[in-house]
Design a protein around this motif. Structure first.
Motif, PDB file in Angstrom:
ATOM      1  N   LEU A   9     -51.782 -23.056   7.575  1.00  0.00           N
ATOM      2  CA  LEU A   9     -53.185 -23.596   7.567  1.00  0.00           C
ATOM      3  C   LEU A   9     -53.793 -23.663   8.934  1.00  0.00           C
ATOM      4  O   LEU A   9     -55.021 -23.786   8.916  1.00  0.00           O
ATOM      5  CB  LEU A   9     -53.238 -25.119   6.720  1.00  0.00           C
ATOM      6  N   MET A  10     -53.115 -23.462   9.936  1.00  0.00           N
ATOM      7  CA  MET A  10     -53.612 -23.428  11.348  1.00  0.00           C
ATOM      8  C   MET A  10     -54.555 -22.172  11.492  1.00  0.00           C
ATOM      9  O   MET A  10     -55.158 -22.160  12.364  1.00  0.00           O
ATOM     10  CB  MET A  10     -52.640 -23.404  12.406  1.00  0.00           C
ATOM     11  N   GLU A  11     -54.380 -21.053  10.428  1.00  0.00           N
ATOM     12  CA  GLU A  11     -55.385 -20.118  10.543  1.00  0.00           C
ATOM     13  C   GLU A  11     -56.789 -20.464  10.221  1.00  0.00           C
ATOM     14  O   GLU A  11     -57.761 -19.704  10.673  1.00  0.00           O
ATOM     15  CB  GLU A  11     -54.879 -19.169   9.532  1.00  0.00           C
ATOM     16  N   GLY A  12     -56.963 -21.748   9.762  1.00  0.00           N
ATOM     17  CA  GLY A  12     -58.150 -22.094   9.564  1.00  0.00           C
ATOM     18  C   GLY A  12     -58.674 -21.627   8.245  1.00  0.00           C
ATOM     19  O   GLY A  12     -59.941 -22.072   7.849  1.00  0.00           O
ATOM     20  N   ARG A  13     -58.050 -21.102   7.386  1.00  0.00           N
ATOM     21  CA  ARG A  13     -58.517 -20.688   6.006  1.00  0.00           C
ATOM     22  C   ARG A  13     -58.062 -21.578   5.055  1.00  0.00           C
ATOM     23  O   ARG A  13     -56.947 -22.066   5.010  1.00  0.00           O
ATOM     24  CB  ARG A  13     -58.224 -19.063   5.634  1.00  0.00           C
ATOM     25  N   ALA A  14     -58.709 -21.808   3.962  1.00  0.00           N
ATOM     26  CA  ALA A  14     -58.281 -22.664   2.942  1.00  0.00           C
ATOM     27  C   ALA A  14     -57.208 -21.799   2.049  1.00  0.00           C
ATOM     28  O   ALA A  14     -57.645 -20.511   1.936  1.00  0.00           O
ATOM     29  CB  ALA A  14     -59.433 -23.163   1.956  1.00  0.00           C
ATOM     30  N   LEU A  15     -56.304 -22.174   1.745  1.00  0.00           N
ATOM     31  CA  LEU A  15     -55.122 -21.168   1.011  1.00  0.00           C
ATOM     32  C   LEU A  15     -54.850 -21.687  -0.516  1.00  0.00           C
ATOM     33  O   LEU A  15     -54.891 -22.993  -0.636  1.00  0.00           O
ATOM     34  CB  LEU A  15     -53.810 -21.084   1.823  1.00  0.00           C
ATOM     35  N   THR A  16     -54.632 -20.969  -1.338  1.00  0.00           N
ATOM     36  CA  THR A  16     -54.024 -21.260  -2.595  1.00  0.00           C
ATOM     37  C   THR A  16     -52.540 -21.962  -2.655  1.00  0.00           C
ATOM     38  O   THR A  16     -51.808 -21.573  -1.680  1.00  0.00           O
ATOM     39  CB  THR A  16     -54.001 -19.960  -3.634  1.00  0.00           C
ATOM     40  N   ALA A  17     -52.240 -22.676  -3.553  1.00  0.00           N
ATOM     41  CA  ALA A  17     -50.703 -23.148  -3.755  1.00  0.00           C
ATOM     42  C   ALA A  17     -49.679 -21.932  -3.518  1.00  0.00           C
ATOM     43  O   ALA A  17     -48.589 -22.005  -3.088  1.00  0.00           O
ATOM     44  CB  ALA A  17     -50.533 -23.983  -4.910  1.00  0.00           C
ATOM     45  N   LYS A  18     -50.116 -20.805  -4.402  1.00  0.00           N
ATOM     46  CA  LYS A  18     -49.249 -19.468  -4.376  1.00  0.00           C
ATOM     47  C   LYS A  18     -49.095 -18.810  -3.071  1.00  0.00           C
ATOM     48  O   LYS A  18     -48.009 -18.652  -2.788  1.00  0.00           O
ATOM     49  CB  LYS A  18     -49.908 -18.602  -5.433  1.00  0.00           C
ATOM     50  N   GLU A  19     -50.198 -18.762  -2.312  1.00  0.00           N
ATOM     51  CA  GLU A  19     -50.191 -18.207  -0.944  1.00  0.00           C
ATOM     52  C   GLU A  19     -49.291 -19.109   0.092  1.00  0.00           C
ATOM     53  O   GLU A  19     -48.720 -18.463   0.867  1.00  0.00           O
ATOM     54  CB  GLU A  19     -51.552 -18.056  -0.397  1.00  0.00           C
ATOM     55  N   LEU A  20     -49.430 -20.516  -0.033  1.00  0.00           N
ATOM     56  CA  LEU A  20     -48.538 -21.454   0.705  1.00  0.00           C
ATOM     57  C   LEU A  20     -47.090 -21.341   0.345  1.00  0.00           C
ATOM     58  O   LEU A  20     -46.366 -21.428   1.094  1.00  0.00           O
ATOM     59  CB  LEU A  20     -49.132 -22.794   0.535  1.00  0.00           C
ATOM     60  N   ALA A  21     -47.102 -21.112  -0.967  1.00  0.00           N
ATOM     61  CA  ALA A  21     -45.448 -21.206  -1.378  1.00  0.00           C
ATOM     62  C   ALA A  21     -44.980 -19.599  -0.772  1.00  0.00           C
ATOM     63  O   ALA A  21     -43.882 -19.812  -0.230  1.00  0.00           O
ATOM     64  CB  ALA A  21     -45.631 -20.984  -2.995  1.00  0.00           C
ATOM     65  N   LEU A  22     -45.796 -18.784  -0.919  1.00  0.00           N
ATOM     66  CA  LEU A  22     -45.330 -17.416  -0.442  1.00  0.00           C
ATOM     67  C   LEU A  22     -44.799 -17.355   0.913  1.00  0.00           C
ATOM     68  O   LEU A  22     -43.882 -17.021   1.554  1.00  0.00           O
ATOM     69  CB  LEU A  22     -46.220 -16.146  -0.664  1.00  0.00           C
ATOM     70  N   GLY A  23     -45.848 -18.015   1.889  1.00  0.00           N
ATOM     71  CA  GLY A  23     -45.734 -18.232   3.389  1.00  0.00           C
ATOM     72  C   GLY A  23     -44.705 -19.067   3.704  1.00  0.00           C
ATOM     73  O   GLY A  23     -44.005 -18.986   4.763  1.00  0.00           O
ATOM     74  N   ALA A  24     -44.373 -20.075   2.763  1.00  0.00           N
ATOM     75  CA  ALA A  24     -43.400 -21.117   3.221  1.00  0.00           C
ATOM     76  C   ALA A  24     -41.797 -20.625   2.390  1.00  0.00           C
ATOM     77  O   ALA A  24     -40.926 -21.198   3.152  1.00  0.00           O
ATOM     78  CB  ALA A  24     -43.626 -22.167   2.568  1.00  0.00           C
ATOM     79  N   GLY A  25     -41.884 -19.715   1.890  1.00  0.00           N
ATOM     80  CA  GLY A  25     -40.871 -19.125   1.419  1.00  0.00           C
ATOM     81  C   GLY A  25     -40.092 -19.673   0.380  1.00  0.00           C
ATOM     82  O   GLY A  25     -38.824 -19.791   0.182  1.00  0.00           O
ATOM     83  N   ILE A  26     -40.796 -20.494  -0.712  1.00  0.00           N
ATOM     84  CA  ILE A  26     -40.371 -21.436  -1.529  1.00  0.00           C
ATOM     85  C   ILE A  26     -40.931 -21.033  -3.048  1.00  0.00           C
ATOM     86  O   ILE A  26     -41.919 -20.243  -3.042  1.00  0.00           O
ATOM     87  CB  ILE A  26     -40.675 -22.894  -1.448  1.00  0.00           C
TER      88      ILE A  26
END
Length: 230
Positions: free
Chosen positions: A26-43
């Motif tokens: 989220l330091m990118e400054g964009r709002a992200l969906t739960a799916k995007e955050l899950a993918l980025g976090a590898g979970i």
């Protein structure tokens, strides 16, 4: 009894590796969906849901529903500063090559919504050198706009009164994790970064914090006296 901040609770929340990876995304400054955050976090998405609920409950994130999706972003500027501080003090991974001055992430990037890297520190150094900004004598890290700065910054089409009225710090120093010098944070730092973007002086690499400076931007920054990263 006075109510004290529950530092242990926040430390435990941030200390989880998956939740911390979400905060860094989220330091990118964009709002992200739960799916995007899950993918980025590898979970898995189901696991991400419980992590996001904790981050929201502890006041680190806020969510907004839009259509079928729920978007997550930092609950405040202070959360972004906290993550930036962790990035600054964390030990470097020995498996990674040592960062050098020509690394893009060090040259220019966004720290949430304001400029960081050597471009960001150069911007603040220039504003202080020109005496458009001056440190608050209280030593709080807050910055004051001088009369000369009021006149000069309004030339950037900035509404300083509107910026001062926002529910965040107006202008403050933010210690840069890669440069070990301060860059400009707060509403003023965000407004300047937005102005530079609208003018086409800088562009943000898609899905990244990296910033590219255009030829026009380089010429304008040079006239302002800002030393650009090589």
């Amino acid at each position: 009894m006075p109510i004290e901040p529950d530092i242990a609770r926040i430390a435990a929340t941030i200390g989880d590796a998956s939740r911390l990876r979400m905060l860094v995304l989220l330091m990118e400054g964009r709002a992200l969906t739960a799916k995007e955050l899950a993918l980025g976090a590898g979970i898995e998405p189901g696991t991400a849901t419980s992590h996001l609920r904790r981050l929201v409950d502890d006041g680190l994130l806020e969510s907004t529903s839009q259509g079928r999706h729920k978007y997550f972003r930092f609950a405040s500027e202070q959360v972004a500063q906290l993550v930036e501080t962790l990035m600054r003090v964390a030990p470097k991974r020995k498996s990674l090559p040592k960062a050098t001055q020509d690394d893009p992430i060090r040259r220019a990037r966004f720290c949430y919504d304001h400029l960081a890297g050597s471009l960001g520190t150069g911007l603040l150094a220039t504003l202080l050198r020109k005496k458009w900004l001056t440190p608050d004598s209280a030593g709080t890290g807050q910055l004051l706009v001088t009369p000369a700065g009021e006149k000069s910054l309004r030339a950037f089409n900035l509404d300083l009164e509107e910026l001062r009225g926002r529910r965040r710090q107006f202008a403050c120093t933010c210690l840069d994790w890669s440069e070990r010098q301060d860059h400009l944070g707060g509403a003023l730092g965000a407004a300047l970064a937005d102005h530079f973007t609208q003018q086409g002086w800088i562009t943000r690499k898609k899905h990244s914090r990296l910033v590219l400076v255009s030829a026009e931007g380089a010429a304008h920054f040079k006239r302002l006296g800002i030393k650009l990263p090589v």
